[in-house]
Scaffold this motif. Structure first.
Motif, short mmCIF file in Angstrom:
data_model
loop_
_atom_site.label_atom_id
_atom_site.label_comp_id
_atom_site.label_asym_id
_atom_site.label_seq_id
_atom_site.Cartn_x
_atom_site.Cartn_y
_atom_site.Cartn_z
N ASN A 1 0.83 -1.14 0.01
CA ASN A 1 -0.01 -0.02 0.01
C ASN A 1 0.79 1.37 0.02
OD1 ASN A 1 -2.54 -1.48 -0.03
ND2 ASN A 1 -2.56 -1.59 2.18
N ALA A 2 2.07 1.13 0.57
CA ALA A 2 3.03 2.24 0.52
C ALA A 2 3.29 2.76 -0.86
CB ALA A 2 4.28 2.02 1.36
N GLY A 3 3.44 1.83 -2.01
CA GLY A 3 3.98 2.35 -3.01
C GLY A 3 3.93 1.15 -4.05
N PRO B 1 5.19 -14.71 -7.90
CA PRO B 1 4.96 -14.59 -9.23
C PRO B 1 3.56 -14.64 -9.73
CG PRO B 1 5.98 -16.76 -9.14
CD PRO B 1 6.24 -15.77 -7.69
N TYR B 2 2.53 -15.47 -8.85
CA TYR B 2 1.33 -15.64 -9.49
C TYR B 2 0.46 -15.01 -8.12
CZ TYR B 2 2.92 -18.52 -12.95
OH TYR B 2 3.42 -19.20 -14.05
N PHE B 3 0.62 -13.73 -7.81
CA PHE B 3 0.33 -13.13 -6.47
C PHE B 3 -1.26 -13.15 -6.43
CE2 PHE B 3 -0.98 -9.30 -4.34
CZ PHE B 3 -0.46 -9.40 -3.09
N TYR B 4 -1.89 -12.65 -7.62
CA TYR B 4 -3.44 -12.59 -7.58
C TYR B 4 -4.09 -13.81 -7.81
CZ TYR B 4 -1.90 -7.67 -8.60
OH TYR B 4 -0.98 -6.33 -8.32
N ASP B 5 -3.57 -14.86 -8.62
CA ASP B 5 -4.22 -15.98 -8.88
C ASP B 5 -4.21 -16.94 -7.46
OD1 ASP B 5 -4.68 -15.42 -11.56
OD2 ASP B 5 -3.09 -16.71 -12.23
N VAL B 6 -2.98 -16.68 -6.92
CA VAL B 6 -2.94 -17.48 -5.42
C VAL B 6 -3.95 -16.98 -4.78
CG1 VAL B 6 -1.33 -18.13 -3.70
CG2 VAL B 6 -0.72 -18.53 -6.41
N GLY B 7 -3.98 -15.74 -4.44
CA GLY B 7 -4.71 -14.85 -3.41
C GLY B 7 -6.34 -15.50 -3.73
N THR C 1 -4.38 -3.35 -4.55
CA THR C 1 -3.20 -3.49 -4.95
C THR C 1 -2.88 -3.67 -6.47
OG1 THR C 1 -2.70 -4.88 -2.80
CG2 THR C 1 -1.32 -5.04 -4.83
N TYR C 2 -3.84 -4.43 -7.09
CA TYR C 2 -3.54 -4.35 -8.72
C TYR C 2 -3.93 -3.18 -9.43
CZ TYR C 2 -4.34 -5.89 -13.52
OH TYR C 2 -4.37 -6.21 -14.89
N ALA C 3 -5.04 -2.36 -8.84
CA ALA C 3 -5.51 -1.23 -9.41
C ALA C 3 -4.19 -0.11 -9.29
CB ALA C 3 -6.61 -0.52 -8.88
N THR C 4 -3.57 -0.03 -8.06
CA THR C 4 -2.35 0.84 -7.75
C THR C 4 -1.13 0.65 -8.57
OG1 THR C 4 -3.35 1.09 -5.46
CG2 THR C 4 -0.86 1.69 -6.01
N ARG C 5 -0.84 -0.75 -8.46
CA ARG C 5 0.33 -1.24 -9.22
C ARG C 5 0.32 -1.15 -10.65
NH1 ARG C 5 4.50 -4.28 -6.79
NH2 ARG C 5 4.68 -5.42 -8.62
#
Length: 204
Positions: free
Chosen positions: A80-82, A93-99, A118-122
């Motif tokens: 969230n910091a950046g 490597p599969y951060f969103y799929d695993v989550g 996180t996805y929107a920000t990054r």
């Protein structure tokens, strides 16, 4: 629903997750924990196992599992910091799929909101930077921080920009040659001439 034939989906489900056995399991300790001197897993024991196995055992009521460390609160604060605070490609490597797969069982609303945010920000920060990056070295550094899901979208965006620039310069994609059938006018005219000559001979 996960694509059965997707290599990325299969690799994502190989991610290790902390799992707790509700009941004992015989003869599997050395498989789950290579080098273990025990053969059996006792009830209440905690081990790390692939996500695909943890979900199957949990679905059968034999285990429960929790989120990998990358989803814990201290990492959430860093993310969230950046956008560039954590190298997801190296850590998850599969951060969103695993989550999302974990959350099918955990039903954690805070996790859902965290993944979306996180996805929107990054995506906004890293891709915007990437589209304006000229240096090849800087581009490699940027790409090394993206999860594989982010990288796929990032490369698609770069490709779209490249195509738009080509169009603005007047470049057009080559069109495939189209071959049309040639009408046999010559052969048709020859047949008419032969028929006319035949009628003339008959009249004589």
């Amino acid at each position: 629903m996960t694509d059965y034939w997707s290599m990325d989906a299969a690799l994502a489900e190989e991610t290790l997750v902390p799992t707790k056995f509700k009941y004992g399991a015989l003869g599997v300790a050395s498989v789950l924990e290579p080098g273990s001197v025990r053969n059996d897993v006792e009830a209440g024991a905690k081990v790390e196992m692939p996500l695909w196995l943890a979900t199957q055992l949990t679905r059968r009521g034999m285990t429960t599992f929790s989120l990998p460390e990358i989803y814990h609160e201290r990492y959430r604060r860093k993310l969230n910091a950046g956008a560039e605070c954590i190298n997801l490609k190296g850590r998850a490597p599969y951060f969103y799929d695993v989550g999302n797969k974990c959350n099918e069982f955990l039903q954690d609303l805070t996790l859902s909101a965290f993944l979306s945010r996180t996805y929107a920000t990054r995506y906004r920060e890293l891709v915007s930077k990437g589209l304006s990056t000229v240096s090849g070295e800087a581009m490699l550094e940027l790409q090394s921080k993206l999860s594989l899901e982010e990288l796929a979208v990032f490369e698609a965006g770069r490709d779209s920009v490249s195509r738009a620039e080509m169009w603005s310069r007047g470049a057009r994609p080559r069109r495939a040659a189209v071959y049309l059938p040639i009408r046999k006018r010559a052969s048709a005219g020859r047949e008419e001439e032969q028929q006319r000559e035949a009628r003339q001979r008959t009249n004589k």
